[in-house]
Design an enzyme around this catalytic site. Structure first.
Site, mmCIF file in Angstrom:
data_model
loop_
_atom_site.group_PDB
_atom_site.id
_atom_site.type_symbol
_atom_site.label_atom_id
_atom_site.label_comp_id
_atom_site.label_asym_id
_atom_site.label_seq_id
_atom_site.Cartn_x
_atom_site.Cartn_y
_atom_site.Cartn_z
ATOM 1 N N GLU A 178 0.772 -1.239 -0.183
ATOM 2 C CA GLU A 178 -0.079 -0.158 -0.045
ATOM 3 C C GLU A 178 0.780 1.341 -0.013
ATOM 4 O OE1 GLU A 178 -3.000 0.040 3.041
ATOM 5 O OE2 GLU A 178 -3.996 -2.042 2.339
ATOM 6 N N GLU A 358 -5.394 -8.535 0.825
ATOM 7 C CA GLU A 358 -5.864 -8.055 2.328
ATOM 8 C C GLU A 358 -7.564 -7.609 1.852
ATOM 9 O OE1 GLU A 358 -4.400 -4.620 4.437
ATOM 10 O OE2 GLU A 358 -2.137 -5.469 4.235
HETATM 11 C C1 FCB Z 1 -4.807 -1.983 5.505
HETATM 12 C C2 FCB Z 1 -3.238 -2.025 6.115
HETATM 13 C C3 FCB Z 1 -3.165 -3.353 7.075
HETATM 14 C C4 FCB Z 1 -4.246 -2.876 7.997
HETATM 15 C C5 FCB Z 1 -5.548 -2.957 7.173
HETATM 16 C C6 FCB Z 1 -6.884 -2.942 8.143
HETATM 17 O O1 FCB Z 1 -4.706 -0.636 4.940
HETATM 18 O O2 FCB Z 1 -2.341 -2.524 5.121
HETATM 19 O O3 FCB Z 1 -1.915 -2.942 7.814
HETATM 20 O O4 FCB Z 1 -4.073 -1.925 8.876
HETATM 21 O O5 FCB Z 1 -5.419 -1.815 6.315
#
Ligand code: FCB
Length: 466
Positions: A178, A358
């Site tokens: 990210e 994620e």
């Molecule tokens: C993302 C992050 C991760 C976590 C999630 C909820 O943006 O990469 O570290 O905090 O959100």
């Protein structure tokens, strides 16, 4: 797919649905959020240690102990094995390997990831190693961190250390997690580490992170010829909060969704940003940034609603989502259709295999009187999002894997330990791990999805490598 109304048109995940052959079900975490042991075995400080020490996190929480994963990794790998995941995406803490960010390596830190990787392999879980998940060594931030061009070289040297140490056992490497989030929040809005705000620093950080990505891809590729290398982008449709916010949403979207994947995968900055990025781009830079990668890591939780705000450092901020959209306890809108659209768009635009690295639900789970955690809202969220992914695959998106954030409740950046994303509850005072209902639900889904995969894979047959 419509994006505005609260619709449940996407049906809860049918675990018996067919999935592409070799689809990878996994789980994700990051170093600072779980490891703890921040002052142990020679680890240097990171920008998040400093940010926490300055009291900038809710409840004055710090990463000092977190989930104590540094000591309890074997128990955590055993939990993953029980869950049935094929892969685990984790990140390496740069300041644990290089306490000053560069120079001499810390053998005790290197040995920790040896132990973790070996335990994963023994449990037949593939390690997916991400080089950077926001914990920049403080010593490098003191020299300007991502706002200086030297950072690309520091990162390439760090990548060399990681690839040469672990490349015999690790084949999946991600450069950054990210980049849009850590640059926007850390150097644009300024409300996360290292806490700098304004467009100039943000643009410098963007370009230097892009250069670092390209340099690391080359280094890893040279040292680990059979490595599969990618970067992980948080891709979330950016929508105007009101009709007056269309411009703001476009600009926010360019920073959030395009400032990294476009130069990295297509060799150009998005047209919305090309002019403002020009002062930082030297001859040959875009070729240095756009190095061949093998896959696209995509993180997604919700759509974003943007609002124009001339007083904000970047001229835009987060706006409110439509009132009829449901949201998670931390206020993130629930809209699986946006996930579907993100997968289809990214697949068509970048033409790389996508791994969702994620997706998850932040709640305020608590054990009930019998000690169980019945996190049904998380299960409902995951069902709808997985079904949306299934539809995206049916509509042509080349999605090869899905990793839930996260195995354990953990340090959720500015919210500290107040928000829980784990499939496993962590009782922080005792460090006891208690699998939630969602843990068993995901374990069942993986089992049944594998069983179907073993028989036939109708969706998979539609997939041909591009
Ligand atoms: C993302 C992050 C991760 C976590 C999630 C909820 O943006 O990469 O570290 O905090 O959100």
């Amino acid at each position: 797919m419509g994006r505005t109304a609260k619709r449940q048109s996407i049906h809860p995940a049918r675990s018996t649905a067919t999935w592409p052959r070799d689809f990878i079900w996994g789980i994700s975490s990051s170093s600072f959020q779980i490891e703890g042991a921040t002052r142990e075995d020679g680890r240097g400080l990171s920008i998040w240690d400093t940010f926490c020490a300055a009291g900038r996190v809710a409840n004055h929480d710090t990463g000092d102990i977190a989930c104590d994963h540094y000591h309890r990794y074997a128990e955590d790998v055993a939990l993953m094995k029980r869950l049935g995941v094929k892969a685990y995406r984790f990140s390496v803490a740069w300041p644990r390997l290089l306490p000053e960010g560069r120079g001499s390596a810390n053998e005790a830190g290197l040995a920790f990831y040896d132990r973790l990787i070996d335990a994963l392999l023994k449990a037949r879980i593939e390690p997916w190693l991400c080089l950077y998940h926001w914990d920049l060594p403080q010593a490098l931030d003191d020299l300007g961190g991502w706002t200086v061009r030297d950072a690309a070289g520091w990162f390439a040297d760090y990548a060399m250390l990681v690839a040469s140490r672990y490349g015999d056992r690790v084949k999946r490497f991600a450069t950054f997690n990210e980049p849009s989030v850590f640059t926007l929040f850390g150097y644009g809005f300024g409300d996360s580490a290292p806490g700098i705000s304004g467009p100039i620093m943000l643009r410098r950080a963007i370009h230097n992170v892009n250069l670092a990505h390209g340099a690391a891809v080359d280094v890893i590729g040279a040292l680990v010829p059979d490595a599969l290398i990618g970067a992980i982008h948080n891709y979330q449709p950016c929508l105007p909060a009101t009709p007056a916010d269309v411009e703001a949403a476009e600009l926010f979207g360019a920073y959030w969704n395009s400032a990294f994947p476009e130069p990295q995968c297509l060799g150009t900055y998005p047209s919305r940003l090309a002019g403002v990025m020009e002062p930082y781009v030297q001859a040959g830079d875009l070729a240095r940034i756009c190095r061949p990668v093998d896959w696209f890591g995509l993180n997604h939780y919700s759509p974003i609603y943007a609002k124009a705000n001339p007083d904000a450092p970047l001229g835009f901020t987060f706006g409110g989502a439509p009132a009829d959209l449901s949201h998670t306890p931390m206020g993130w809108p629930i809209h699986p259709e946006s996930f579907h659209d993100a997968l289809v768009e990214v697949s068509a635009r970048y033409r790389l295999p996508i791994y969702v690295l994620e997706n998850g639900f932040g709640g305020d789970d608590k054990p009930d009187a019998s000690g169980d955690i019945a996190d049904t809202a998380r299960i409902d969220y995951l069902k709808c999002y997985i079904e949306a992914m299934h539809e995206a695959i049916a509509n042509g998106a080349d999605v090869r894997g899905y990793f839930i954030w996260s195995l354990l409740d953990n340090f959720e950046w500015g919210s500290g330990y107040g928000t829980r994303f784990g499939l496993v509850y962590v009782d922080y005072p005792t460090q006891k791990r208690i699998p939630k209902a969602s843990f068993n639900w995901y374990a069942d889904l993986i089992k049944s999805a594998r069983a179907v995969d073993g028989e036939r894979s109708t969706v998979g047959d539609a997939f041909k490598p591009r």
